[in-house]
Design a protein around this motif. Sequence first.
Motif, PDB file in Angstrom:
ATOM      1  N   SER A  76       0.664  -1.147  -0.057  1.00  0.00           N
ATOM      2  CA  SER A  76       0.293   0.014  -0.101  1.00  0.00           C
ATOM      3  C   SER A  76       0.652   1.428   0.382  1.00  0.00           C
ATOM      4  CB  SER A  76      -0.774   0.248   1.203  1.00  0.00           C
ATOM      5  OG  SER A  76      -1.745   1.511   1.123  1.00  0.00           O
ATOM      6  N   LYS A  77       2.261   0.963   0.875  1.00  0.00           N
ATOM      7  CA  LYS A  77       3.124   2.206   0.909  1.00  0.00           C
ATOM      8  C   LYS A  77       3.708   2.723  -0.451  1.00  0.00           C
ATOM      9  CE  LYS A  77       3.606   2.266   5.788  1.00  0.00           C
ATOM     10  NZ  LYS A  77       4.528   2.354   6.491  1.00  0.00           N
TER      11      LYS A  77
ATOM     12  N   THR B 117       2.132   1.809  -2.903  1.00  0.00           N
ATOM     13  CA  THR B 117       1.195   1.883  -4.518  1.00  0.00           C
ATOM     14  C   THR B 117       1.514   3.912  -4.016  1.00  0.00           C
ATOM     15  OG1 THR B 117       0.433   0.107  -3.915  1.00  0.00           O
ATOM     16  CG2 THR B 117      -1.156   1.449  -5.306  1.00  0.00           C
ATOM     17  N   GLU B 118       1.081   3.723  -2.783  1.00  0.00           N
ATOM     18  CA  GLU B 118       0.576   5.459  -2.720  1.00  0.00           C
ATOM     19  C   GLU B 118       1.694   6.660  -3.236  1.00  0.00           C
ATOM     20  OE1 GLU B 118      -0.372   6.342   1.411  1.00  0.00           O
ATOM     21  OE2 GLU B 118      -1.571   4.682   1.763  1.00  0.00           O
TER      22      GLU B 118
ATOM     23  N   GLU C  38       4.272   5.593  -5.822  1.00  0.00           N
ATOM     24  CA  GLU C  38       4.062   5.286  -6.881  1.00  0.00           C
ATOM     25  C   GLU C  38       2.949   6.091  -7.070  1.00  0.00           C
ATOM     26  OE1 GLU C  38       3.849   2.277 -10.526  1.00  0.00           O
ATOM     27  OE2 GLU C  38       3.404   1.273  -8.439  1.00  0.00           O
ATOM     28  N   ASN C  39       1.957   6.864  -6.929  1.00  0.00           N
ATOM     29  CA  ASN C  39       0.866   7.307  -7.155  1.00  0.00           C
ATOM     30  C   ASN C  39       1.105   8.936  -6.863  1.00  0.00           C
ATOM     31  OD1 ASN C  39      -2.211   7.835  -7.844  1.00  0.00           O
ATOM     32  ND2 ASN C  39      -2.581   7.551  -5.472  1.00  0.00           N
ATOM     33  N   GLU C  40       1.333   8.860  -5.749  1.00  0.00           N
ATOM     34  CA  GLU C  40       2.459  10.623  -5.437  1.00  0.00           C
ATOM     35  C   GLU C  40       3.649  10.511  -7.002  1.00  0.00           C
ATOM     36  OE1 GLU C  40       1.626  12.979  -3.625  1.00  0.00           O
ATOM     37  OE2 GLU C  40      -0.398  11.518  -3.169  1.00  0.00           O
ATOM     38  N   LYS C  41       4.097  10.153  -7.334  1.00  0.00           N
ATOM     39  CA  LYS C  41       4.983   9.621  -8.745  1.00  0.00           C
ATOM     40  C   LYS C  41       4.212   9.963  -9.774  1.00  0.00           C
ATOM     41  CE  LYS C  41       8.972   7.131  -6.949  1.00  0.00           C
ATOM     42  NZ  LYS C  41       9.968   6.046  -7.291  1.00  0.00           N
ATOM     43  N   LEU C  42       3.121   9.441  -9.919  1.00  0.00           N
ATOM     44  CA  LEU C  42       2.168   9.934 -11.164  1.00  0.00           C
ATOM     45  C   LEU C  42       1.571  10.842 -11.379  1.00  0.00           C
ATOM     46  CD1 LEU C  42       0.868   5.847 -11.481  1.00  0.00           C
ATOM     47  CD2 LEU C  42       2.291   6.888 -12.706  1.00  0.00           C
ATOM     48  N   LYS C  43       1.433  11.220 -10.054  1.00  0.00           N
ATOM     49  CA  LYS C  43       0.527  12.600 -10.005  1.00  0.00           C
ATOM     50  C   LYS C  43       1.109  13.792 -10.596  1.00  0.00           C
ATOM     51  CE  LYS C  43      -3.050  11.435  -6.506  1.00  0.00           C
ATOM     52  NZ  LYS C  43      -3.365  12.203  -4.504  1.00  0.00           N
ATOM     53  N   GLU C  44       2.784  13.370  -9.707  1.00  0.00           N
ATOM     54  CA  GLU C  44       3.773  14.991  -9.819  1.00  0.00           C
ATOM     55  C   GLU C  44       4.095  14.497 -11.303  1.00  0.00           C
ATOM     56  OE1 GLU C  44       7.134  14.428  -7.481  1.00  0.00           O
ATOM     57  OE2 GLU C  44       6.416  14.204  -5.972  1.00  0.00           O
TER      58      GLU C  44
END
Length: 146
Positions: free
Chosen positions: A34-35, A37-38, A40-46
């Motif tokens: 989960s961490k 994924t989060e 990676e999610n932040e990197k993708l948001k950036e």
Amino acid sequence: MKKFNTVFRGYDKNEVNQTINEIINNYEALLNKSKATEAENEKLKEKLAHYVKLESTLNKAIFTAEDACEKLKAIARRESNAMIEEAKRNSNRIINDALMKAEKVEDDLETLKRNVKIFKRRLRTIVESQLQVIDEIDEVDLNKYE
């Protein structure tokens, strides 16, 4: 759901502890996943924010290029129209100059024709008067002077 073997005074402690350890390990694995994924999610948001910004910049650049293109077209049209007008004025001037020269040449030709006629008339008169003199000489009696 897992079923535990029963022993004296309840469930088998080893089985329960082993299951709890499995649950803890699974929970830690899920938590780590989960961490990750989060993160990676932040990197993708950036990255998405970067690409959104880039898209905005590209749209502005395209708009600016289109605007500049339209301005260049308008300038080119104005310049071509000005060139056409200047060419028309020049062609009219050239035609007028040519017509004036042609009229002058015609006038000069008419003057020359008149002068040639006058010259012929005068020459004819001179030649005729000389012929008369010759005729008079023929008429003179040369024997008289002998």
